[in-house]
Design an enzyme around this catalytic site. Structure first.
Site, PDB file in Angstrom:
ATOM      1  N   ASP A 120      -3.708 -74.063  -5.282  1.00 38.12           N
ATOM      2  CA  ASP A 120      -3.097 -73.917  -6.666  1.00 38.12           C
ATOM      3  C   ASP A 120      -1.886 -72.655  -6.543  1.00 38.12           C
ATOM      4  O   ASP A 120      -0.956 -73.042  -7.551  1.00 38.12           O
ATOM      5  CB  ASP A 120      -4.130 -73.217  -7.553  1.00 38.12           C
ATOM      6  CG  ASP A 120      -5.126 -74.477  -8.083  1.00 38.12           C
ATOM      7  OD1 ASP A 120      -4.766 -75.614  -7.985  1.00 38.12           O
ATOM      8  OD2 ASP A 120      -6.261 -74.014  -8.193  1.00 38.12           O
ATOM      9  N   GLY A 121      -1.989 -71.943  -5.824  1.00 32.88           N
ATOM     10  CA  GLY A 121      -0.762 -70.853  -5.596  1.00 32.88           C
ATOM     11  C   GLY A 121       0.277 -71.782  -5.289  1.00 32.88           C
ATOM     12  O   GLY A 121       1.523 -71.390  -5.586  1.00 32.88           O
ATOM     13  N   ALA A 165      -8.141 -69.017 -14.770  1.00 28.45           N
ATOM     14  CA  ALA A 165      -7.787 -68.309 -13.549  1.00 28.45           C
ATOM     15  C   ALA A 165      -8.181 -66.727 -13.594  1.00 28.45           C
ATOM     16  O   ALA A 165      -9.314 -66.478 -13.939  1.00 28.45           O
ATOM     17  CB  ALA A 165      -6.245 -68.289 -12.950  1.00 28.45           C
TER      18      ALA A 165
END
Length: 256
Positions: free
Chosen positions: A45-46, A157
């Site tokens: 995801d980063g 998140a």
């Protein structure tokens, strides 16, 4: 998305992502990212957030395949029928938040956030924040570790770990969430319209310095932060049918 789309491959540095990119490059014809109709991002995801930021102004869709840990913004990794998967993918459109910051030095900075804008104390002392929405003060003094404003895409998140609500993409809302609030003790945050204009003022900023972060972009020693949704920028994420971001966000609300 046409199955004849020109595909570019990008990968997170190190580990399995680069190896996966090399294997895919031997199987499929690819082009450079600046020439592509769609970019396939390999990582977690980063790395997906990095890819979206890097190509934010090109209006090119991004199809992610998970080579990271959680992979909430990614599709399942498979080397089979990549052009067909990309051609059948469903697009989800996201709009980032625009953060405008004034610092103690008098400088002004701007940045965009896909997940959230967060304010955090820089020292052992709690931060003191005043929060206004659409020009009206709603919290006169929040004593806390910080606060954040989250998009629906980012609501699962940092926002979720700070006990904020999960927001469906279609809700048309933003989540305003305190981080370890001491006073007001029972204030849990608020749901705001995506059209809301939010302002944080840092009180006693010399004694209690605060930083502001838009995704990975940080500004230290801020005195005022204004946040609005940037509707002029549209980011397109591609997902396999039946596993789009709306479904993932909904499913997250029923996780044990």
């Amino acid at each position: 998305m046409s199955q004849a789309a020109r595909i570019a491959l990008v990968a997170a540095k190190g580990g399995p992502a680069e190896a996966a990119r090399d294997r895919l490059a031997t199987r499929y014809e690819t082009v450079k990212p600046e020439e592509a109709d769609v970019i396939v991002a390999l990582g977690g995801d980063g790395f997906m957030l990095q890819t979206l930021h890097r190509h934010m102004h090109r209006n090119v869709p991004i199809y992610g395949m998970n080579q990271g840990t959680v992979g909430f913004l990614m599709n399942e990794y498979s080397e089979e029928d990549l052009p067909a998967r990309v051609g059948q993918a469903v697009a989800t459109t996201l709009h980032p938040l625009r953060m405008k910051v004034q610092s103690e030095s008098g400088g002004e900075r701007e940045a965009l956030a896909i997940n959230e804008v967060s304010l955090l104390r820089q020292t052992r002392q709690a931060a003191k924040l005043r929060i206004s929405v659409d020009g009206r003060v709603r919290v006169d003094e929040l004593i806390c570790d910080g606060a954040l404003l989250s998009t629906p895409a980012g609501s699962t998140a940092y926002n979720l770990s700070a006990h904020g609500p999960i927001l469906p993409l279609s809700a048309g809302a933003l989540a305003l969430t305190p981080i370890s609030a001491f006073r007001p003790r029972r204030w849990r945050g608020a749901l705001l319209s995506r059209a809301a204009q939010v302002k944080f003022e840092v009180l006693d900023n010399f004694k209690r310095p605060v930083s502001a972060t838009a995704d990975a972009y940080e500004v230290r020693d801020v005195v005022e932060v204004e946040i609005t949704e940037e509707r002029a920028i549209a980011l397109r994420l591609l997902f396999d049918p039946g596993h789009d971001l709306e479904e993932r966000i909904l499913a997250e609300q029923f996780m044990p």
